[in-house]
Enzyme design. Structure first.
Site, short mmCIF file in Angstrom:
data_model
loop_
_atom_site.label_atom_id
_atom_site.label_comp_id
_atom_site.label_asym_id
_atom_site.label_seq_id
_atom_site.Cartn_x
_atom_site.Cartn_y
_atom_site.Cartn_z
N THR A 169 -1.13 0.85 -26.73
CA THR A 169 -0.47 1.15 -27.72
C THR A 169 1.12 1.53 -27.23
OG1 THR A 169 -0.92 3.57 -26.77
CG2 THR A 169 -2.09 2.87 -28.83
N GLY A 170 1.38 1.10 -25.76
CA GLY A 170 2.73 1.03 -25.47
C GLY A 170 3.48 -0.18 -25.84
N ASP A 215 4.53 -2.85 -24.02
CA ASP A 215 4.12 -3.93 -23.55
C ASP A 215 2.79 -4.40 -23.98
OD1 ASP A 215 6.28 -3.99 -21.98
OD2 ASP A 215 5.30 -4.03 -20.07
N ALA A 262 -2.14 0.89 -18.78
CA ALA A 262 -1.52 2.33 -18.91
C ALA A 262 -1.18 3.29 -17.70
CB ALA A 262 -3.25 2.94 -19.42
N SER A 313 5.48 -2.45 -10.32
CA SER A 313 6.87 -2.03 -10.83
C SER A 313 7.91 -2.45 -9.74
CB SER A 313 6.96 -0.62 -11.12
OG SER A 313 8.23 -0.46 -11.46
N GLU A 327 10.24 -0.51 -9.49
CA GLU A 327 10.47 1.04 -8.97
C GLU A 327 9.88 1.02 -7.45
OE1 GLU A 327 12.41 2.94 -10.20
OE2 GLU A 327 12.09 4.94 -9.10
N TYR A 374 6.43 8.33 -9.14
CA TYR A 374 5.95 7.09 -10.07
C TYR A 374 6.01 6.04 -9.20
CZ TYR A 374 6.43 3.10 -13.25
OH TYR A 374 5.92 1.84 -13.91
#
Ligand code: NAP
Ligand code: F7E
Length: 359
Positions: A25-26, A28, A101, A145, A147, A168
């Site tokens: 549902t995001g 990507d 997710a 990521s 990040e 994160y």
């Protein structure tokens, strides 16, 4: 919800590849689902139970399961629930898993570090352990990521030493190393895509790019007259999400599992993004942007700029859309969405030819 049987492996005698996407549902997940359906895959997505509708980005793909030739299925699940994940694996028997997710907001991860570790970090472990225990011979993609690079100086590539600066980033690094460990320890096919920031008209509204492009559309329409921002000196390498999900697919088509950086190779500051976005509609950002310290992070990632030479060489992936064009795509889409009303805020498939007609 569980709207699909797990046993459909062939249609009309031809073998169909079956994919499982968590986080469908995001941003990507929605582009990836379109891409895989256009390639003839059977696509299963995991969605979270919520008291409000959270399928806005994939509603156009939904087909009633009583129809003929259904290749798109949704199942309730949560990365906090390992038992459910394992039973879904056994039921669906996927050939490829794209694990997208995550609690994906860096600023929020400082407010909810334990939850972020649980969902973004341990969620990957639960899924991998489920694959191991069910003995599935599937391929697994982990959404790693940039990040994770944190304070490591740019340009960053697959050999750069990680130095994460947020709960994160740390959770993603745990997941990244767990995927590698399952590859080395158990011979499982696990691949990490280390993706730099990628955006689109479907980007969540609280990420900086979408926050800016929505504000530009609203200010242009006379609905707002100010935009509150945090650190606008941060530098990011912003690409276009539909191209990045194509990279995810390419990563899982390699004979041997490996890790790849996907990035444009060019860095822009948030200040430059503001300039490009406001300039596009003939406005001066300095007349509207205000500083709000609540958007600052306790530790910031000052600059990430990726080097995706390995992806270009080994999987033939190279981005075509760079930040200035991305800004125009997003501002134009937000202007259109505002004019058409909220229900039109999810754009139509972005790259003609990739996706099935979705109406
Ligand atoms: P996104 O738009 O925030 O989507 C996250 C997805 O994860 C949503 O479908 C969300 O469901 C789902 N989710 C959240 N918590 C969950 C839980 N407990 N159980 C099951 N599903 C859950 O993120 P994105 O931009 O598409 O990014 C996809 C993945 O790539 C994420 O793992 C992200 O961390 C990572 N990543 C993103 C970027 C980027 O620039 N976009 C860069 C590198 C890595 P709801 O819709 O119900 O919230
Ligand atoms: O922030 C600065 C902020 O929240 C970008 C996620 O997809 O990419 C994303 O994480 C920069 C930061 O993305 C505001 O401080 C200034 O320096 O859009 P962002 P992110 O933190 O880079 C990585 C690769 C992921 O994996 C993540 O899942 O913009 N900034 N003012 C602001 N950021 C926000 N959100 N809001 C502001 O008002």
């Amino acid at each position: 919800m569980d709207n699909g049987p797990g046993e459909a492996a062939s249609t009309g005698g031809s073998i169909v590849t079956r994919a499982l996407i968590t986080g469908i549902t995001g941003q990507d997940g929605s582009y990836l689902a379109e891409l895989l359906l256009s390639k003839g895959y059977e696509v299963h997505g995991v969605i979270r139970r919520a008291s409000t509708f959270n399928t806005r980005r994939i509603d156009h793909l939904y087909v009633d399961r009583h129809e003929r030739d259904v290749r798109f299925f949704m199942h309730y699940g949560d990365t906090a629930d390992g038992t459910r994940l394992t039973s879904l694996l056994a039921q669906i028997l996927p050939d490829e898993i794209y694990h997208l997710a995550s609690q994906s907001h860096v600023r929020v991860s400082f407010d909810e570090p334990e939850y972020t570790s649980e969902i973004t970090g341990l969620g990957t472990l639960r899924l991998l352990e489920g694959i191991r225990q069910t003995g599935l011979g599937c391929r697994f993609y982990q959404a790693s990521s940039s990040e994770m690079f944190g304070s490591a100086p740019p340009p960053q590539n697959e050999l750069t030493v990680f130095a994460p600066r947020s709960p994160y980033g740390i959770s993603k690094l745990f997941a990244h190393w767990t995927a590698r460990n399952y590859r080395e320890a158990y011979g499982m096919y696990t691949a990490n895509g280390i993706l730099f920031n990628h955006e689109s008209p479907r980007r969540g509204e609280t990420f900086v790019t979408r926050k800016i492009t929505r504000a530009v559309a609203r200010i242009r329409a006379g609905l707002d007259d100010e935009l509150w921002m945090g650190n606008i000196d941060a530098i990011r390498d912003w690409g276009y999400a539909p191209e990045y999900v194509e990279g995810m697919w390419r990563i899982l088509q390699c004979d041997e599992p490996a890790d790849y950086v996907l990035a444009t190779g060019a860095g822009y500051s948030v200040r430059e993004f503001l300039t490009l976005a406001f300039d596009h509609v003939g406005l001066d950002w300095q007349n509207y942007v205000r500083f709000d310290e609540s958007y600052l992070r306790p530790t910031e990632v000052d600059v990430v700029i990726g080097d995706s030479t390995k992806a270009s060489r080994e999987i033939g992936w190279a981005p075509k859309v760079h930040t200035p064009e991305l800004v125009r795509i997003m501002v134009d889409a937000d202007i259109r969405a505002l004019a058409e009303g909220a229900s039109a805020s999810i754009d139509r498939p972005a790259l003609p030819g990739w996706y099935p007609a979705t109406g």
